[in-house]
Design a protein around this motif. Structure first.
Motif, PDB file in Angstrom:
ATOM      1  N   UNK A 132       0.875  -1.171   0.000  1.00 45.31           N
ATOM      2  CA  UNK A 132       0.000   0.000   0.000  1.00 45.31           C
ATOM      3  C   UNK A 132       0.915   1.224   0.000  1.00 45.31           C
ATOM      4  N   UNK A 133       0.692   2.087  -0.996  1.00 43.61           N
ATOM      5  CA  UNK A 133       1.560   3.246  -1.163  1.00 43.61           C
ATOM      6  C   UNK A 133       0.803   4.544  -0.907  1.00 43.61           C
ATOM      7  N   UNK A 134       1.558   5.540  -0.429  1.00 38.16           N
ATOM      8  CA  UNK A 134       1.038   6.899  -0.355  1.00 38.16           C
ATOM      9  C   UNK A 134       1.944   7.790  -1.195  1.00 38.16           C
ATOM     10  N   UNK A 135       1.357   8.810  -1.760  1.00 39.17           N
ATOM     11  CA  UNK A 135       2.101   9.813  -2.516  1.00 39.17           C
ATOM     12  C   UNK A 135       2.295  11.009  -1.598  1.00 39.17           C
ATOM     13  N   UNK A 136       3.556  11.425  -1.404  1.00 35.89           N
ATOM     14  CA  UNK A 136       3.854  12.595  -0.588  1.00 35.89           C
ATOM     15  C   UNK A 136       4.407  13.702  -1.464  1.00 35.89           C
ATOM     16  N   UNK A 137       3.944  14.911  -1.231  1.00 38.41           N
ATOM     17  CA  UNK A 137       4.521  16.089  -1.869  1.00 38.41           C
ATOM     18  C   UNK A 137       5.689  16.534  -0.990  1.00 38.41           C
ATOM     19  N   UNK A 183       6.352   4.982   0.318  1.00 41.65           N
ATOM     20  CA  UNK A 183       6.070   6.372  -0.005  1.00 41.65           C
ATOM     21  C   UNK A 183       6.587   6.645  -1.414  1.00 41.65           C
ATOM     22  N   UNK A 184       5.712   7.170  -2.264  1.00 42.45           N
ATOM     23  CA  UNK A 184       6.096   7.616  -3.597  1.00 42.45           C
ATOM     24  C   UNK A 184       6.375   9.112  -3.471  1.00 42.45           C
ATOM     25  N   UNK A 236       8.214  19.242 -10.153  1.00 38.87           N
ATOM     26  CA  UNK A 236       6.863  18.817 -10.516  1.00 38.87           C
ATOM     27  C   UNK A 236       6.779  17.410 -11.100  1.00 38.87           C
ATOM     28  N   UNK A 237       7.617  16.505 -10.601  1.00 38.65           N
ATOM     29  CA  UNK A 237       7.627  15.121 -11.111  1.00 38.65           C
ATOM     30  C   UNK A 237       7.744  14.123  -9.956  1.00 38.65           C
ATOM     31  N   UNK A 238       7.375  12.884 -10.247  1.00 36.15           N
ATOM     32  CA  UNK A 238       7.560  11.789  -9.297  1.00 36.15           C
ATOM     33  C   UNK A 238       8.940  11.215  -9.583  1.00 36.15           C
ATOM     34  N   UNK A 239       9.825  11.254  -8.584  1.00 38.52           N
ATOM     35  CA  UNK A 239      11.231  10.952  -8.848  1.00 38.52           C
ATOM     36  C   UNK A 239      11.749   9.692  -8.154  1.00 38.52           C
ATOM     37  N   UNK A 240      10.926   9.096  -7.284  1.00 40.00           N
ATOM     38  CA  UNK A 240      11.386   7.884  -6.610  1.00 40.00           C
ATOM     39  C   UNK A 240      10.406   7.448  -5.551  1.00 40.00           C
ATOM     40  N   UNK A 241      10.856   6.488  -4.745  1.00 40.07           N
ATOM     41  CA  UNK A 241      10.021   5.999  -3.648  1.00 40.07           C
ATOM     42  C   UNK A 241      10.918   5.430  -2.561  1.00 40.07           C
ATOM     43  N   UNK A 242      10.330   5.224  -1.396  1.00 37.46           N
ATOM     44  CA  UNK A 242      11.071   4.549  -0.331  1.00 37.46           C
ATOM     45  C   UNK A 242      10.142   3.678   0.491  1.00 37.46           C
ATOM     46  N   UNK A 243      10.750   2.623   1.052  1.00 39.88           N
ATOM     47  CA  UNK A 243      10.020   1.756   1.967  1.00 39.88           C
ATOM     48  C   UNK A 243       9.952   2.459   3.318  1.00 39.88           C
ATOM     49  N   UNK A 244       8.847   2.268   4.021  1.00 38.32           N
ATOM     50  CA  UNK A 244       8.689   2.857   5.347  1.00 38.32           C
ATOM     51  C   UNK A 244       9.282   1.893   6.366  1.00 38.32           C
ATOM     52  N   UNK A 248       2.959  13.473 -12.789  1.00 36.06           N
ATOM     53  CA  UNK A 248       1.975  13.263 -11.733  1.00 36.06           C
ATOM     54  C   UNK A 248       0.743  12.534 -12.270  1.00 36.06           C
ATOM     55  N   UNK A 249       0.328  12.870 -13.497  1.00 40.16           N
ATOM     56  CA  UNK A 249      -0.855  12.238 -14.091  1.00 40.16           C
ATOM     57  C   UNK A 249      -0.644  10.744 -14.364  1.00 40.16           C
ATOM     58  N   UNK A 250       0.607  10.270 -14.360  1.00 34.93           N
ATOM     59  CA  UNK A 250       0.866   8.831 -14.530  1.00 34.93           C
ATOM     60  C   UNK A 250       0.323   8.024 -13.353  1.00 34.93           C
ATOM     61  N   UNK A 251       0.267   8.628 -12.171  1.00 34.62           N
ATOM     62  CA  UNK A 251      -0.224   7.909 -10.985  1.00 34.62           C
ATOM     63  C   UNK A 251      -1.472   8.541 -10.365  1.00 34.62           C
ATOM     64  N   UNK A 252      -1.737   9.790 -10.702  1.00 33.06           N
ATOM     65  CA  UNK A 252      -2.883  10.504 -10.149  1.00 33.06           C
ATOM     66  C   UNK A 252      -3.627  11.180 -11.294  1.00 33.06           C
ATOM     67  N   UNK A 253      -4.729  10.576 -11.762  1.00 32.70           N
ATOM     68  CA  UNK A 253      -5.424  11.113 -12.937  1.00 32.70           C
ATOM     69  C   UNK A 253      -5.758  12.609 -12.853  1.00 32.70           C
ATOM     70  N   UNK A 254      -6.067  13.101 -11.637  1.00 33.93           N
ATOM     71  CA  UNK A 254      -6.431  14.515 -11.494  1.00 33.93           C
ATOM     72  C   UNK A 254      -5.254  15.438 -11.807  1.00 33.93           C
ATOM     73  N   UNK A 255      -4.035  14.938 -11.613  1.00 35.31           N
ATOM     74  CA  UNK A 255      -2.852  15.767 -11.837  1.00 35.31           C
ATOM     75  C   UNK A 255      -2.651  16.828 -10.772  1.00 35.31           C
ATOM     76  N   UNK A 256      -3.428  16.751  -9.693  1.00 31.58           N
ATOM     77  CA  UNK A 256      -3.329  17.728  -8.606  1.00 31.58           C
ATOM     78  C   UNK A 256      -2.523  17.112  -7.463  1.00 31.58           C
ATOM     79  N   UNK A 257      -1.372  17.715  -7.123  1.00 30.95           N
ATOM     80  CA  UNK A 257      -0.565  17.146  -6.041  1.00 30.95           C
ATOM     81  C   UNK A 257      -1.275  17.261  -4.696  1.00 30.95           C
TER      82      UNK A 257
END
Length: 125
Positions: A3-8, A39-40, A48-56, A109-118
């Motif tokens: 289960x992932x969360x996207x963090x700004x 965490x993505x 303004x891009x998704x650049x990586x992820x990490x395990x919690x 951002x739209x690759x993982x979040x259709x709204x494109x809103x962070x």
């Protein structure tokens, strides 16, 4: 299943996480779902891009001063910034960064979040 969360995250801090300098991501609010394990990282503008992820590795919740004492060596932020971020809080939270993966190609951002809103803080993916 993961289960992932996207963090700004501000670009300077996102970079510190990816290069291993910052091992804690501080938050006023944690996800309620404790099954979250990744965490993505959305690096805010100007990237303004998704650049990586990490395990919690862990969630830590303490009084601000106790949290700072536990995390200051790898906080990746100044005490002044930390103090002002948690100034009105009795409880402060940190996400301990586990294994980090930098994406070879940054994602839109739209690759993982259709709204494109962070998200303001985070959102579930």
């Amino acid at each position: 299943m993961s289960i992932k969360v996207l963090l700004s995250i501000k670009p300077e801090y996102a970079e510190k996480i990816l290069n291993g300098e910052k091992k804690f991501e501080f938050r006023r609010v944690l996800p309620k779902n404790k099954e979250v394990d990744k965490v993505v990282i959305y690096a805010t503008m100007p990237i303004g891009k998704i650049i990586g992820e990490f395990e919690i590795a862990d969630f830590i919740s303490e009084s601000p001063i106790q949290l700072w004492q536990l995390t200051e060596e790898f906080a990746g932020i100044s005490f002044h910034f930390f103090e002002s971020y948690f100034s009105d809080r009795e409880l402060a939270h940190a996400i301990k960064v586990g294994k980090v993966t930098r994406y070879n190609t940054a994602k839109k951002l739209t690759d993982v979040l259709p709204s494109g809103v962070p998200p303001q803080s985070f959102c579930y993916l």
